[in-house]
Scaffold this active site. Structure first.
Site: not given
Length: 199
Positions: A49, A53, A80, A83
């Site tokens: 991430c 995030c 992810c 994000c």
């Protein structure tokens, strides 16, 4: 730090000098100004991430940090879906990353806007305008925040005096250090240290 010239503009290697705990604080704060400078990889989910995030935070023990998206993907982590760390959001993202990396790595030096602009390879006016547009802050106020983050880390983890911390964090005068610290943290360095020690 690696520098090269790309299209007439100097591109600066964006490896930053932050400890694990400093990076951990950035992800707990969901600090978007560090997006692209490092990635949070969660060993249990194999997902990585951005620092900003908003997903539920993993346990600290399950986290690894990577400075480079290619390295985190080569290590077997996938992006992810929330994000989207693999997507650049702005055409100026790399330039801003370069500036922030330069500020983080040079926070102890006496840096002027001209120094930063010369290092990046654009005019001071253009740098300040772009940086403010992308981050909502000037390079100067951003540098102050980096220095205060360093000072806060030292207040928590060292026995240095406030004056030693002031100079260690890159401030040239104690009065400026106290003023900026109060401005950023809404308390004095002594109050901050006391609060952190109480837990």
């Amino acid at each position: 730090m690696k520098n090269n010239i790309k299209g007439g503009r100097m591109v600066v290697g964006t490896k930053i000098n932050l400890s694990f705990d400093e990076k951990w604080e950035k992800i707990i704060a969901c600090d978007q100004t560090y997006d692209g400078l490092f990635y949070t990889a969660v060993k249990t989910t194999k997902i990585y991430c951005r620092p900003s995030c908003k997903s539920r935070k993993p346990k600290k023990i399950n986290v690894e940090f990577y400075d480079d998206r290619q390295k985190v993907e080569n290590a077997g982590f996938r992006a992810c879906k929330r994000c989207k760390p693999e997507i650049e959001h702005s055409p100026h993202a790399q330039l801003i990353k370069d500036v922030i990396a330069y500020l983080i790595n040079g926070y102890k030096q006496r840096l002027t806007l001209l120094d930063i602009a010369n290092h990046i390879g654009i005019s001071p006016f253009h740098l300040e305008r772009l940086f403010k547009q992308e981050t909502g802050e000037t390079p100067r106020s951003y540098l102050d925040k980096i220095r205060i983050d360093k000072a806060a880390c030292l207040l928590k983890s060292s026995c240095y005096s406030n004056l030693e911390i002031c100079y260690e964090a890159g401030f040239q005068s104690s009065s400026n250090f106290y003023k900026v610290f109060r401005n950023v943290k809404q308390c004095s360095p002594n109050e901050y240290r006391e609060k952190e020690r109480r837990g």
